[in-house]
Motif scaffolding. Sequence first.
Motif, PDB file in Angstrom:
ATOM      1  N   ALA A   1       0.963  -1.175  -0.115  1.00  0.00           N
ATOM      2  CA  ALA A   1       0.060  -0.168   0.018  1.00  0.00           C
ATOM      3  C   ALA A   1       1.003   1.362   0.055  1.00  0.00           C
ATOM      4  CB  ALA A   1      -0.908   0.088   1.168  1.00  0.00           C
ATOM      5  N   MET A   2       2.132   1.173   0.080  1.00  0.00           N
ATOM      6  CA  MET A   2       3.128   2.390   0.182  1.00  0.00           C
ATOM      7  C   MET A   2       3.611   2.644  -1.084  1.00  0.00           C
ATOM      8  SD  MET A   2       4.813   1.422   3.907  1.00  0.00           S
ATOM      9  CE  MET A   2       5.997   2.743   4.079  1.00  0.00           C
ATOM     10  N   SER A   3       3.394   1.927  -1.996  1.00  0.00           N
ATOM     11  CA  SER A   3       3.784   1.596  -3.343  1.00  0.00           C
ATOM     12  C   SER A   3       3.490   3.327  -3.965  1.00  0.00           C
ATOM     13  CB  SER A   3       3.469   0.654  -4.296  1.00  0.00           C
ATOM     14  OG  SER A   3       3.744   0.928  -5.620  1.00  0.00           O
ATOM     15  N   PRO A   4       4.370   4.038  -4.551  1.00  0.00           N
ATOM     16  CA  PRO A   4       3.762   4.957  -5.492  1.00  0.00           C
ATOM     17  C   PRO A   4       2.553   4.720  -6.335  1.00  0.00           C
ATOM     18  CG  PRO A   4       6.297   4.847  -5.572  1.00  0.00           C
ATOM     19  CD  PRO A   4       5.597   3.745  -4.940  1.00  0.00           C
ATOM     20  N   TYR A   5       2.419   3.490  -6.897  1.00  0.00           N
ATOM     21  CA  TYR A   5       1.438   3.098  -7.585  1.00  0.00           C
ATOM     22  C   TYR A   5      -0.011   3.153  -6.930  1.00  0.00           C
ATOM     23  CZ  TYR A   5       4.680   1.991 -11.358  1.00  0.00           C
ATOM     24  OH  TYR A   5       5.964   2.011 -12.057  1.00  0.00           O
ATOM     25  N   ALA A   6       0.194   2.856  -5.571  1.00  0.00           N
ATOM     26  CA  ALA A   6      -1.147   2.842  -4.675  1.00  0.00           C
ATOM     27  C   ALA A   6      -1.424   4.249  -4.122  1.00  0.00           C
ATOM     28  CB  ALA A   6      -0.829   1.689  -3.613  1.00  0.00           C
ATOM     29  N   THR A   7      -0.790   5.112  -4.201  1.00  0.00           N
ATOM     30  CA  THR A   7      -1.063   6.560  -3.854  1.00  0.00           C
ATOM     31  C   THR A   7      -1.888   7.385  -4.956  1.00  0.00           C
ATOM     32  OG1 THR A   7       1.060   7.528  -4.325  1.00  0.00           O
ATOM     33  CG2 THR A   7       0.826   6.458  -2.185  1.00  0.00           C
ATOM     34  N   GLU A   8      -2.702   8.165  -4.394  1.00  0.00           N
ATOM     35  CA  GLU A   8      -3.352   9.046  -5.296  1.00  0.00           C
ATOM     36  C   GLU A   8      -2.495   9.914  -6.379  1.00  0.00           C
ATOM     37  OE1 GLU A   8      -6.328  11.303  -3.627  1.00  0.00           O
ATOM     38  OE2 GLU A   8      -7.781   9.597  -3.048  1.00  0.00           O
ATOM     39  N   ASP A   9      -1.316  10.477  -5.697  1.00  0.00           N
ATOM     40  CA  ASP A   9      -0.476  11.465  -6.428  1.00  0.00           C
ATOM     41  C   ASP A   9       0.723  10.620  -7.086  1.00  0.00           C
ATOM     42  OD1 ASP A   9       0.744  10.720  -4.122  1.00  0.00           O
ATOM     43  OD2 ASP A   9       0.832  13.048  -3.452  1.00  0.00           O
ATOM     44  N   GLU A  10       0.711   9.316  -6.850  1.00  0.00           N
ATOM     45  CA  GLU A  10       1.811   8.712  -7.295  1.00  0.00           C
ATOM     46  C   GLU A  10       3.339   9.089  -7.113  1.00  0.00           C
ATOM     47  OE1 GLU A  10       1.448   8.235 -11.692  1.00  0.00           O
ATOM     48  OE2 GLU A  10       0.483   6.309 -11.632  1.00  0.00           O
ATOM     49  N   GLN A  11       3.422   9.321  -5.614  1.00  0.00           N
ATOM     50  CA  GLN A  11       4.592   9.666  -5.035  1.00  0.00           C
ATOM     51  C   GLN A  11       5.043   8.670  -3.989  1.00  0.00           C
ATOM     52  OE1 GLN A  11       6.274  12.554  -5.650  1.00  0.00           O
ATOM     53  NE2 GLN A  11       5.042  12.272  -7.692  1.00  0.00           N
ATOM     54  N   VAL A  12       6.086   8.734  -3.484  1.00  0.00           N
ATOM     55  CA  VAL A  12       6.894   8.009  -2.345  1.00  0.00           C
ATOM     56  C   VAL A  12       6.213   8.192  -1.196  1.00  0.00           C
ATOM     57  CG1 VAL A  12       8.816   7.476  -1.070  1.00  0.00           C
ATOM     58  CG2 VAL A  12       9.065   7.979  -3.320  1.00  0.00           C
ATOM     59  N   TRP A  13       5.845   6.986  -0.430  1.00  0.00           N
ATOM     60  CA  TRP A  13       5.105   7.342   0.842  1.00  0.00           C
ATOM     61  C   TRP A  13       5.832   8.296   1.632  1.00  0.00           C
ATOM     62  CZ3 TRP A  13       0.624   5.080   2.179  1.00  0.00           C
ATOM     63  CH2 TRP A  13       0.068   5.058   3.441  1.00  0.00           C
TER      64      TRP A  13
ATOM     65  N   ALA B   1       5.160   6.674   9.136  1.00  0.00           N
ATOM     66  CA  ALA B   1       4.023   5.939   9.959  1.00  0.00           C
ATOM     67  C   ALA B   1       3.620   4.904   8.728  1.00  0.00           C
ATOM     68  CB  ALA B   1       3.061   6.835  10.264  1.00  0.00           C
ATOM     69  N   PHE B   2       3.400   3.701   9.176  1.00  0.00           N
ATOM     70  CA  PHE B   2       3.092   2.696   8.529  1.00  0.00           C
ATOM     71  C   PHE B   2       1.651   2.530   8.271  1.00  0.00           C
ATOM     72  CE2 PHE B   2       7.265   1.630   9.959  1.00  0.00           C
ATOM     73  CZ  PHE B   2       7.932   1.718   8.755  1.00  0.00           C
ATOM     74  N   PRO B   3       0.872   2.123   6.879  1.00  0.00           N
ATOM     75  CA  PRO B   3      -0.440   1.822   7.019  1.00  0.00           C
ATOM     76  C   PRO B   3      -0.967   0.691   7.765  1.00  0.00           C
ATOM     77  CG  PRO B   3       0.619   1.068   4.877  1.00  0.00           C
ATOM     78  CD  PRO B   3       1.615   1.982   5.849  1.00  0.00           C
ATOM     79  N   ALA B   4      -1.929   0.555   8.199  1.00  0.00           N
ATOM     80  CA  ALA B   4      -2.571  -0.467   9.236  1.00  0.00           C
ATOM     81  C   ALA B   4      -3.097  -1.688   8.212  1.00  0.00           C
ATOM     82  CB  ALA B   4      -3.666  -0.260  10.122  1.00  0.00           C
ATOM     83  N   GLY B   5      -3.187  -3.079   8.889  1.00  0.00           N
ATOM     84  CA  GLY B   5      -3.672  -3.920   8.279  1.00  0.00           C
ATOM     85  C   GLY B   5      -2.804  -4.835   7.449  1.00  0.00           C
ATOM     86  N   SER B   6      -1.498  -4.800   7.654  1.00  0.00           N
ATOM     87  CA  SER B   6      -0.501  -5.628   6.831  1.00  0.00           C
ATOM     88  C   SER B   6       0.606  -6.003   7.803  1.00  0.00           C
ATOM     89  CB  SER B   6       0.227  -5.006   5.766  1.00  0.00           C
ATOM     90  OG  SER B   6       1.000  -5.834   5.055  1.00  0.00           O
ATOM     91  N   GLU B   7       1.043  -7.157   8.010  1.00  0.00           N
ATOM     92  CA  GLU B   7       2.160  -7.682   8.812  1.00  0.00           C
ATOM     93  C   GLU B   7       3.523  -7.165   8.119  1.00  0.00           C
ATOM     94  OE1 GLU B   7       2.232  -8.896  11.980  1.00  0.00           O
ATOM     95  OE2 GLU B   7       0.263  -8.325  11.808  1.00  0.00           O
ATOM     96  N   ASP B   8       3.491  -6.846   6.737  1.00  0.00           N
ATOM     97  CA  ASP B   8       4.556  -6.606   6.254  1.00  0.00           C
ATOM     98  C   ASP B   8       4.319  -5.330   5.315  1.00  0.00           C
ATOM     99  OD1 ASP B   8       7.371  -6.500   5.198  1.00  0.00           O
ATOM    100  OD2 ASP B   8       6.948  -8.272   4.184  1.00  0.00           O
ATOM    101  N   PRO B   9       4.058  -4.143   5.649  1.00  0.00           N
ATOM    102  CA  PRO B   9       3.416  -2.950   4.942  1.00  0.00           C
ATOM    103  C   PRO B   9       4.467  -2.483   3.865  1.00  0.00           C
ATOM    104  CG  PRO B   9       4.095  -2.304   7.116  1.00  0.00           C
ATOM    105  CD  PRO B   9       4.220  -3.627   7.164  1.00  0.00           C
ATOM    106  N   ASP B  10       5.855  -2.333   4.235  1.00  0.00           N
ATOM    107  CA  ASP B  10       6.715  -1.964   3.169  1.00  0.00           C
ATOM    108  C   ASP B  10       7.395  -2.823   2.439  1.00  0.00           C
ATOM    109  OD1 ASP B  10       8.613  -2.903   5.374  1.00  0.00           O
ATOM    110  OD2 ASP B  10       9.270  -1.019   5.726  1.00  0.00           O
ATOM    111  N   GLY B  11       7.113  -4.297   2.793  1.00  0.00           N
ATOM    112  CA  GLY B  11       7.769  -5.386   1.975  1.00  0.00           C
ATOM    113  C   GLY B  11       9.067  -5.780   2.345  1.00  0.00           C
ATOM    114  N   SER B  12       9.743  -5.095   3.387  1.00  0.00           N
ATOM    115  CA  SER B  12      10.926  -5.379   3.842  1.00  0.00           C
ATOM    116  C   SER B  12      10.990  -6.618   4.349  1.00  0.00           C
ATOM    117  CB  SER B  12      11.537  -4.350   4.816  1.00  0.00           C
ATOM    118  OG  SER B  12      10.681  -4.216   6.027  1.00  0.00           O
ATOM    119  N   GLY B  13      10.205  -7.386   5.199  1.00  0.00           N
ATOM    120  CA  GLY B  13      10.183  -8.638   5.628  1.00  0.00           C
ATOM    121  C   GLY B  13      10.538  -9.516   4.735  1.00  0.00           C
ATOM    122  N   PHE B  14      10.007  -9.794   3.673  1.00  0.00           N
ATOM    123  CA  PHE B  14      10.174 -10.601   2.432  1.00  0.00           C
ATOM    124  C   PHE B  14      11.464 -10.301   1.474  1.00  0.00           C
ATOM    125  CE2 PHE B  14       7.535  -8.473  -0.422  1.00  0.00           C
ATOM    126  CZ  PHE B  14       7.953  -8.428  -1.725  1.00  0.00           C
TER     127      PHE B  14
END
Length: 389
Positions: A82-94, A144-157
């Motif tokens: 959800a932190m991907s630029p593709y997932a934000t309205e303005d296509e910017q870095v979280w 600040a990380f979005p809620a609802g994910s155990e690996d919100p920024d993908g760093s875990g995998f």
Amino acid sequence: MTTVRETAALLPDPDELRAHLRALAATEAAVGGDPQFCCYVFDADWGPGQEAALMENGSGDDFSVLFTPAGVLIRGFDHESAMSPYATEDEQVWPGVIDDVPAALRPLLDEPAFWDEGVDAPRVTACLWRETGDTAWRTGSSLAFPAGSEDPDGSGFLFHLLTDRSPEAVQAYFEDYYERTVPLDAVRHVLAGHPLTPAIAAALNPASLSEDALLRGIAAHPEAASYLAGDGEFDLDRTDPIESIALPNGLPVEPVAGCGAGGTHYLCGPAVPGGPRPVLYTDSEGRASLIAESLAEALTLVAVLPSWHDALDGFRPPDLNSDYLDDNPDHPGVRDRLLAALGLPPATDQEVLDRLLTTAARTVSDGFLPQVPGEEGSAFQPMLRPPAA
């Protein structure tokens, strides 16, 4: 929840991380056999004074670890985050992901390889850095990380083989990715920083360094065939020796290549699928020596040390190979292309020389000094001599 903050606490210092990433790339290059499909690669010449470790899993996720004089920057991208630029309205870095990146490292994010066409932001969901002289890895302080994910920024995998650097974790990953057994001892050998020898490479991927695979590789690469037939003195079209030979140990011999001076290379022993055969060389003056434990080692030898005959005559660095390099200053590039084309692991002059001398030393004791069948007193003389003064 796993985020870059947990990752930062588990990363080693930059030197250890760099060594691990190099070993990880070397391991996969051997396991996979085809550099085009490797997830992990290491580029020692990414830019002036820069090295890069890169990962791309083929599913849209990737990371880069850039080593520079100013420090190290780690950039990761999870395409489903959800932190991907593709997932934000303005296509910017979280917000907060790269806001605190130091000025000395910030230009690294402008690398075109980290930007997608049509998006005015780098491809990043996770970022860590460590400036030269710092004692810890840093991340965005206001992140600040979005809620609802155990690996919100993908760093875990994305970074799991950087935080768990155990041979067992690396083995499990490559066994799952390549869907075949990968020997733990061979993985442990490479991760410990030991040389990736042809024997270890063959253990990681037996098919890649088999005799058939290597001979097919030579046939498919004109530059490799041309070098081997010329300066390599390993001409696959010269398989008609001057005279027949027999070994005291009774093993059969099969001519595999020759040279313009009348020498012949033989594979010793029965041809067993996937099994290496020692390589014996005989010259036109009645001398002979084992030179390699396998065809892969023999090809590495002639690629790295084209003056290997002089080594058996007692020459050692820096004299060994010096005349050849004076006449062929482009040889290092030719050598690297040849090894890469044949899927052979890189090796230093000293590593190859040590293997040659160890192998040559058992020529007589192990019954590899040939003779001409039916001719009394026709035994060849060993080529290996003491070092020159």
